[in-house]
Design a protein around this motif. Structure first.
Motif, PDB file in Angstrom:
ATOM      1  N   VAL A  60       0.605  -1.091   0.234  1.00 44.50           N
ATOM      2  CA  VAL A  60      -0.228  -0.217  -0.031  1.00 44.50           C
ATOM      3  C   VAL A  60       0.774   1.027  -0.176  1.00 44.50           C
ATOM      4  O   VAL A  60       0.974   2.192  -0.929  1.00 44.50           O
ATOM      5  CB  VAL A  60      -1.354  -0.268   1.457  1.00 44.50           C
ATOM      6  CG1 VAL A  60      -1.585   1.248   1.062  1.00 44.50           C
ATOM      7  CG2 VAL A  60      -1.621  -1.336   0.922  1.00 44.50           C
ATOM      8  N   ARG A  64       1.342   4.292  -2.622  1.00 41.85           N
ATOM      9  CA  ARG A  64       1.075   5.994  -2.192  1.00 41.85           C
ATOM     10  C   ARG A  64       2.211   6.224  -2.703  1.00 41.85           C
ATOM     11  O   ARG A  64       2.149   7.449  -3.861  1.00 41.85           O
ATOM     12  CB  ARG A  64       1.126   5.921  -1.005  1.00 41.85           C
ATOM     13  CG  ARG A  64      -0.226   5.385  -0.090  1.00 41.85           C
ATOM     14  CD  ARG A  64      -0.342   5.516   0.672  1.00 41.85           C
ATOM     15  NE  ARG A  64      -2.085   5.212   1.779  1.00 41.85           N
ATOM     16  CZ  ARG A  64      -2.103   4.323   2.686  1.00 41.85           C
ATOM     17  NH1 ARG A  64      -1.269   4.714   3.237  1.00 41.85           N
ATOM     18  NH2 ARG A  64      -3.258   4.374   3.266  1.00 41.85           N
ATOM     19  N   LEU A  92      -7.249   2.462   5.378  1.00 42.18           N
ATOM     20  CA  LEU A  92      -6.894   3.406   4.134  1.00 42.18           C
ATOM     21  C   LEU A  92      -7.919   3.854   3.938  1.00 42.18           C
ATOM     22  O   LEU A  92      -9.293   4.113   4.291  1.00 42.18           O
ATOM     23  CB  LEU A  92      -7.660   2.037   2.629  1.00 42.18           C
ATOM     24  CG  LEU A  92      -6.439   1.001   2.453  1.00 42.18           C
ATOM     25  CD1 LEU A  92      -7.577  -0.695   1.646  1.00 42.18           C
ATOM     26  CD2 LEU A  92      -5.351   1.133   1.751  1.00 42.18           C
ATOM     27  N   ASP A  96      -7.263   6.344  -1.763  1.00 42.57           N
ATOM     28  CA  ASP A  96      -6.675   5.096  -2.223  1.00 42.57           C
ATOM     29  C   ASP A  96      -7.173   4.773  -3.198  1.00 42.57           C
ATOM     30  O   ASP A  96      -6.701   4.105  -4.159  1.00 42.57           O
ATOM     31  CB  ASP A  96      -6.297   4.593  -0.753  1.00 42.57           C
ATOM     32  CG  ASP A  96      -5.179   4.721   0.059  1.00 42.57           C
ATOM     33  OD1 ASP A  96      -4.196   4.970  -0.056  1.00 42.57           O
ATOM     34  OD2 ASP A  96      -5.270   4.469   1.767  1.00 42.57           O
ATOM     35  N   LEU A 120      -7.421   1.329  -6.526  1.00 44.49           N
ATOM     36  CA  LEU A 120      -7.315   0.109  -5.667  1.00 44.49           C
ATOM     37  C   LEU A 120      -7.728  -1.012  -5.756  1.00 44.49           C
ATOM     38  O   LEU A 120      -8.506  -0.506  -5.098  1.00 44.49           O
ATOM     39  CB  LEU A 120      -6.146   0.950  -4.716  1.00 44.49           C
ATOM     40  CG  LEU A 120      -5.522   0.062  -3.160  1.00 44.49           C
ATOM     41  CD1 LEU A 120      -4.398  -0.181  -3.602  1.00 44.49           C
ATOM     42  CD2 LEU A 120      -5.010   1.114  -2.569  1.00 44.49           C
TER      43      LEU A 120
END
Length: 134
Positions: A60, A64, A92, A96, A120
């Protein structure tokens, strides 16, 4: 005879151009972000299928970082087989899941049941069964 030869060359040229556009379009759509997480991975890895991350939070974080660098293509984080242990809560945000072109959505305005295109996504690697636990 000369006219039919010119017609054939014209059709051949148009066919080649259409094929080129089709191939380019297919190539361009495959340029989405794909990162991989494996229980045998390493969080200092690249996240590629041959060099997967060890943890979901690292994947994650990598997405980003790519977003901060201007890559706003849809991202999929593939989980390989095994038990993926979360040692802390994974948070999240709405940001995101949005593309760069999407308007910023205030969570209170999003509302339950409203569908927003996902940029995502988490998925099991095809044919494998990962388990996520805390």
């Amino acid at each position: 005879m000369k006219t039919s030869l010119n017609s054939f060359k014209y059709i051949e040229l148009i066919s080649f151009l259409l094929f080129s556009i089709l191939v380019f379009s297919a190539y361009n759509t495959r340029q989405n972000i794909e990162l991989y997480v494996s229980v045998e991975g390493n969080d200092h890895a690249t996240g590629a299928i041959s060099n997967p991350f060890a943890t979901i939070p690292k994947a994650v974080e990598a997405v980003r970082e790519l977003r901060e660098k201007g890559n706003h293509k849809p991202a999929t984080i593939y989980l390989r087989a095994g038990q993926h242990q979360l040692t802390q809560t994974l948070v999240l945000g709405v940001e995101d899941g949005l593309s760069s072109g999407a308007e910023k959505v205030i969570p209170e305005e999003t509302g339950a049941g409203q569908l927003v295109q996902s940029y995502l996504k988490f998925a099991a690697y095809p044919g494998e069964e990962p388990l996520v636990s805390s």
